[in-house]
Motif scaffolding. Sequence first.
Motif, PDB file in Angstrom:
ATOM      1  N   LEU A 287       0.856  -1.183   0.000  1.00  0.00           N
ATOM      2  CA  LEU A 287       0.000   0.000   0.000  1.00  0.00           C
ATOM      3  C   LEU A 287       0.894   1.236   0.000  1.00  0.00           C
ATOM      4  O   LEU A 287       1.767   1.377   0.852  1.00  0.00           O
ATOM      5  CB  LEU A 287      -0.907   0.015   1.225  1.00  0.00           C
ATOM      6  N   ILE A 288       0.667   2.123  -0.952  1.00  0.00           N
ATOM      7  CA  ILE A 288       1.469   3.335  -1.079  1.00  0.00           C
ATOM      8  C   ILE A 288       0.539   4.532  -0.987  1.00  0.00           C
ATOM      9  O   ILE A 288      -0.527   4.559  -1.602  1.00  0.00           O
ATOM     10  CB  ILE A 288       2.212   3.354  -2.434  1.00  0.00           C
ATOM     11  N   SER A 289       0.957   5.529  -0.188  1.00  0.00           N
ATOM     12  CA  SER A 289       0.174   6.759  -0.103  1.00  0.00           C
ATOM     13  C   SER A 289       1.117   7.956  -0.070  1.00  0.00           C
ATOM     14  O   SER A 289       2.288   7.830   0.314  1.00  0.00           O
ATOM     15  CB  SER A 289      -0.746   6.751   1.118  1.00  0.00           C
ATOM     16  N   ASP A 290       0.600   9.093  -0.462  1.00  0.00           N
ATOM     17  CA  ASP A 290       1.380  10.322  -0.426  1.00  0.00           C
ATOM     18  C   ASP A 290       1.385  10.885   0.980  1.00  0.00           C
ATOM     19  O   ASP A 290       0.423  10.735   1.724  1.00  0.00           O
ATOM     20  CB  ASP A 290       0.782  11.362  -1.382  1.00  0.00           C
ATOM     21  N   GLY A 291       2.479  11.547   1.313  1.00  0.00           N
ATOM     22  CA  GLY A 291       2.569  12.233   2.591  1.00  0.00           C
ATOM     23  C   GLY A 291       3.053  11.340   3.712  1.00  0.00           C
ATOM     24  O   GLY A 291       3.279  10.152   3.534  1.00  0.00           O
ATOM     25  N   PRO A 292       3.198  11.928   4.889  1.00  0.00           N
ATOM     26  CA  PRO A 292       3.706  11.174   6.043  1.00  0.00           C
ATOM     27  C   PRO A 292       2.643  10.244   6.611  1.00  0.00           C
ATOM     28  O   PRO A 292       1.449  10.436   6.393  1.00  0.00           O
ATOM     29  CB  PRO A 292       4.050  12.277   7.046  1.00  0.00           C
ATOM     30  N   PHE A 293       3.083   9.243   7.348  1.00  0.00           N
ATOM     31  CA  PHE A 293       2.167   8.303   7.993  1.00  0.00           C
ATOM     32  C   PHE A 293       1.407   8.990   9.119  1.00  0.00           C
ATOM     33  O   PHE A 293       0.196   8.882   9.225  1.00  0.00           O
ATOM     34  CB  PHE A 293       2.943   7.099   8.532  1.00  0.00           C
ATOM     35  N   ALA A 294       2.146   9.704   9.968  1.00  0.00           N
ATOM     36  CA  ALA A 294       1.521  10.335  11.134  1.00  0.00           C
ATOM     37  C   ALA A 294       0.928  11.684  10.755  1.00  0.00           C
ATOM     38  O   ALA A 294       1.572  12.494  10.099  1.00  0.00           O
ATOM     39  CB  ALA A 294       2.559  10.518  12.246  1.00  0.00           C
ATOM     40  N   GLU A 295      -0.292  11.908  11.152  1.00  0.00           N
ATOM     41  CA  GLU A 295      -0.926  13.201  10.931  1.00  0.00           C
ATOM     42  C   GLU A 295      -0.753  14.031  12.196  1.00  0.00           C
ATOM     43  O   GLU A 295      -1.547  13.952  13.118  1.00  0.00           O
ATOM     44  CB  GLU A 295      -2.396  13.013  10.572  1.00  0.00           C
TER      45      GLU A 295
END
Length: 108
Positions: A58-66
Motif C-alpha cells: 500500500l502506497i500513499s502520499d505524505g507522512p504516515f503520522a498526521e
Amino acid sequence: MRYMILVCVDESVEVSPEEALPTAWVQEMDGRGVRQFGSRLRPVSDATTVQVRGGEVLISDGPFAETKEQIGGFDLLDCKDLDEAIEVASKHPGAKFGTIEVRPLWED
C-alpha cells in the motif's frame, strides 16, 4: 554511544534562513567529533508512505503520522552518554522553534 536526533518542526512556522540552517551548530559538532552525518529532509508533500498489509503493498502520499510537527531533518551522533547527546541536541537551532527527539541506536 550512538544516537539519532530527529529534528521535528511545524512546516507552517516561518523562520529566517539563519534560524533554519544549523551551520554554526554543524561546525561546532563536527569540530567536537560528535556529529557523524546529518541532513535536512524534503517537505512532507514529497513523502511517500509504504505499508504491506495482507501481502499487498500500500502506497500513499505524505507522512504516515498526521501531526502538527514533521521530521525535517536528522543527525547521527557519537556521544559518550545520553547527557552529552541531550546537551548537543539542546544547542541545535531547531530546538528553539521545534522539537529534537534523541534516540539511542540498537548496537550489538
